[in-house]
Write an enzyme that holds these catalytic residues in place. Sequence first.
Site, PDB file in Angstrom:
ATOM      1  N   ARG A   5      82.435 -19.716 127.270  1.00 55.94           N
ATOM      2  CA  ARG A   5      83.524 -20.644 127.982  1.00 55.94           C
ATOM      3  C   ARG A   5      84.452 -20.946 127.140  1.00 55.94           C
ATOM      4  NH1 ARG A   5      78.477 -24.126 129.971  1.00 55.94           N
ATOM      5  NH2 ARG A   5      77.948 -23.402 127.884  1.00 55.94           N
ATOM      6  N   LYS A  26      64.935 -27.998 126.069  1.00 50.46           N
ATOM      7  CA  LYS A  26      65.677 -28.917 126.796  1.00 50.46           C
ATOM      8  C   LYS A  26      65.213 -29.585 127.694  1.00 50.46           C
ATOM      9  CE  LYS A  26      69.172 -25.668 126.091  1.00 50.46           C
ATOM     10  NZ  LYS A  26      70.459 -24.917 126.929  1.00 50.46           N
ATOM     11  N   SER A  62      75.423 -26.577 133.345  1.00 46.66           N
ATOM     12  CA  SER A  62      74.422 -27.052 134.013  1.00 46.66           C
ATOM     13  C   SER A  62      74.098 -28.243 133.801  1.00 46.66           C
ATOM     14  CB  SER A  62      73.066 -26.138 133.779  1.00 46.66           C
ATOM     15  OG  SER A  62      73.198 -24.786 133.924  1.00 46.66           O
ATOM     16  N   HIS A 113      77.773 -19.118 135.708  1.00 46.09           N
ATOM     17  CA  HIS A 113      76.773 -18.035 135.346  1.00 46.09           C
ATOM     18  C   HIS A 113      76.947 -16.915 136.390  1.00 46.09           C
ATOM     19  CE1 HIS A 113      74.080 -21.432 134.213  1.00 46.09           C
ATOM     20  NE2 HIS A 113      74.229 -20.743 133.241  1.00 46.09           N
TER      21      HIS A 113
HETATM   22  P1  ADP Z   1      71.067 -21.622 127.260  1.00 50.08           P
HETATM   23  O1  ADP Z   1      70.277 -22.499 127.480  1.00 50.08           O
HETATM   24  O2  ADP Z   1      70.532 -20.185 126.728  1.00 50.08           O
HETATM   25  O3  ADP Z   1      72.553 -21.711 126.440  1.00 50.08           O
HETATM   26  P2  ADP Z   1      72.295 -21.706 129.710  1.00 50.08           P
HETATM   27  O4  ADP Z   1      71.702 -21.270 131.164  1.00 50.08           O
HETATM   28  O5  ADP Z   1      73.143 -22.847 129.596  1.00 50.08           O
HETATM   29  O6  ADP Z   1      71.385 -21.170 128.642  1.00 50.08           O
HETATM   30  O7  ADP Z   1      73.563 -20.485 129.559  1.00 50.08           O
HETATM   31  C1  ADP Z   1      73.307 -19.184 129.591  1.00 50.08           C
HETATM   32  C2  ADP Z   1      74.723 -18.513 129.171  1.00 50.08           C
HETATM   33  O8  ADP Z   1      75.372 -18.404 129.884  1.00 50.08           O
HETATM   34  C3  ADP Z   1      75.016 -18.899 127.787  1.00 50.08           C
HETATM   35  O9  ADP Z   1      75.632 -17.683 127.049  1.00 50.08           O
HETATM   36  C4  ADP Z   1      76.127 -19.929 128.179  1.00 50.08           C
HETATM   37  O10 ADP Z   1      77.255 -20.059 127.409  1.00 50.08           O
HETATM   38  C5  ADP Z   1      76.554 -19.072 129.620  1.00 50.08           C
HETATM   39  N1  ADP Z   1      77.347 -20.005 130.566  1.00 50.08           N
HETATM   40  C6  ADP Z   1      76.813 -21.217 130.991  1.00 50.08           C
HETATM   41  N2  ADP Z   1      77.598 -21.694 131.835  1.00 50.08           N
HETATM   42  C7  ADP Z   1      78.707 -20.933 131.997  1.00 50.08           C
HETATM   43  C8  ADP Z   1      79.890 -20.803 132.576  1.00 50.08           C
HETATM   44  N3  ADP Z   1      80.462 -21.961 133.348  1.00 50.08           N
HETATM   45  N4  ADP Z   1      80.864 -19.827 132.600  1.00 50.08           N
HETATM   46  C9  ADP Z   1      80.400 -18.817 131.780  1.00 50.08           C
HETATM   47  N5  ADP Z   1      79.155 -18.638 131.015  1.00 50.08           N
HETATM   48  C10 ADP Z   1      78.251 -19.834 131.012  1.00 50.08           C
END
Ligand code: ADP
Length: 159
Positions: free
Chosen positions: A89, A40, A127, A16
């Site tokens: 990703r 979630k 995450s 992130h």
């Molecule tokens: P959500 O529940 O909205 O998917 P996340 O916190 O899991 O929220 O992710 C927020 C955004 O960040 C999403 O677009 C996700 O694809 C992106 N994201 C999550 N992990 C990574 C990572 N390791 N590298 C790049 N983008 C990421």
Amino acid sequence: MKAIYPGTFDPVTYGHIDVIKRAARIFKEVIVAVSSDSQKNILFTPSQRSKFIKDSIKGLKNVKVEIFSGLVVNYAIKKKIPVILRGLRMISDFEYEFQMALTNRKLNHSVETVFLMPNEAYSYLSSKLIKEAAYLGANLSGFVPPIVEKALKAKTKNK
Ligand code: ADP
């Protein structure tokens, strides 16, 4: 131009943060929007999640962290922000992100979704995986900021 980067961030990872840093170089202002009403399996409260992000991006003057609820497009319109930012990703992210981007476009034509790809070193990081690894006692120092590592240790000990 301003952009909004919405997500659950439970917890924030270096993936992130990589996306946030890239966005901060492109956009005038980046609002990291922490969702407070995700369905979630959530480990940290919205205020803990936003504190972890704030702590990890201290040097970035044009990045703000906020908590929001409801539809991202509505929040973006309320704040007059024309861009929703998401991270991509791998191909596995594509289908879900594609659906969501087009749904958001249908909901409001004036908001555009922009995707950024992280450094490949973080492209496998999620995450969800971090939380699972924390419960198994993994060393997470290369994946999450120190404040998150500490909080995960505290949450998962004695479990
Ligand atoms: P959500 O529940 O909205 O998917 P996340 O916190 O899991 O929220 O992710 C927020 C955004 O960040 C999403 O677009 C996700 O694809 C992106 N994201 C999550 N992990 C990574 C990572 N390791 N590298 C790049 N983008 C990421």
